[in-house]
Each structure stands twice: as structure tokens, then as C-alpha cells.
Motif scaffolding. Structure first.
Motif, short mmCIF file in Angstrom:
data_model
loop_
_atom_site.label_atom_id
_atom_site.label_comp_id
_atom_site.label_asym_id
_atom_site.label_seq_id
_atom_site.Cartn_x
_atom_site.Cartn_y
_atom_site.Cartn_z
N ILE A 62 -31.71 -19.82 12.01
CA ILE A 62 -31.94 -19.92 13.44
C ILE A 62 -32.75 -21.18 13.71
N GLU A 63 -32.35 -21.92 14.72
CA GLU A 63 -33.11 -23.09 15.17
C GLU A 63 -33.90 -22.67 16.39
N LEU A 92 -27.24 -20.60 13.66
CA LEU A 92 -26.49 -21.59 12.90
C LEU A 92 -25.54 -20.89 11.95
N PRO A 93 -24.44 -21.56 11.59
CA PRO A 93 -23.42 -20.92 10.74
C PRO A 93 -23.93 -20.45 9.38
N ASN A 94 -25.00 -21.07 8.87
CA ASN A 94 -25.50 -20.69 7.55
C ASN A 94 -26.45 -19.50 7.58
#
Length: 83
Positions: A40-41, A35-37
Motif C-alpha cells: 500500500i502506498e 499496489l499489485p505486489n
């Protein structure tokens, strides 16, 4: 929040509780999306093959195929809570 130690090989071991939450068992696969922030998903990978779904909807509906306009009307009604 849980913390994990990264092994020398770059591996992380997930607890049985997390694996159960994801619904995975030994031999199953996981999908990780960055994810951009910087997070991790992590989720269970879909099981089976895409070809398993071929013809799935065909058997449940009688009559001619729906037009794109008819499909859009059904989708709009579902989003509006009318269906």
C-alpha cells in the motif's frame, strides 16, 4: 521497517514521526493506493479545492494562448533539460 498492530476495529495508529514525514496534522486526510505486489502506498491527500487553481496560469502569462504544438515544444525542451 516499522510494524503496527491492527486494533479490533481494524484501525492502525501511525507514529508522530510518520505523520510528520507525511506532513499531516490532526484533521488532515491521507490517500492509500493498493499496489499489485500487495503493498500500500500512503500519502497526504491534496489540500484545498481544484477550483482554487482556476485562472492560476492565466494571470502569469501575457499574450495570446499557446497552441498545443507550442506547449509540446516547451514540454520537450524541459524534459531535455534545455529549459
Amino acid at each position: 521497517m516499522r510494524t503496527f498492530k491492527v486494533a479490533a476495529e481494524g484501525q492502525v495508529t501511525l507514529t508522530a514521526e510518520l505523520l510528520e514525514h507525511l506532513g499531516v496534522q490532526p484533521g488532515d486526510r491521507l490517500v492509500a493506493n493498493t499496489l499489485p505486489n500487495g503493498s500500500i502506498e500512503l500519502r497526504a491527500a491534496p489540500k484545498g479545492k481544484i477550483s482554487d487553481t482556476f485562472g492560476l496560469l492565466h494571470a502569469k502569462r501575457k499574450g495570446p494562448p499557446l497552441s498545443i504544438e507550442e506547449m509540446n515544444e516547451i514540454i520537450d525542451a524541459a524534459w531535455a533539460g534545455e529549459r
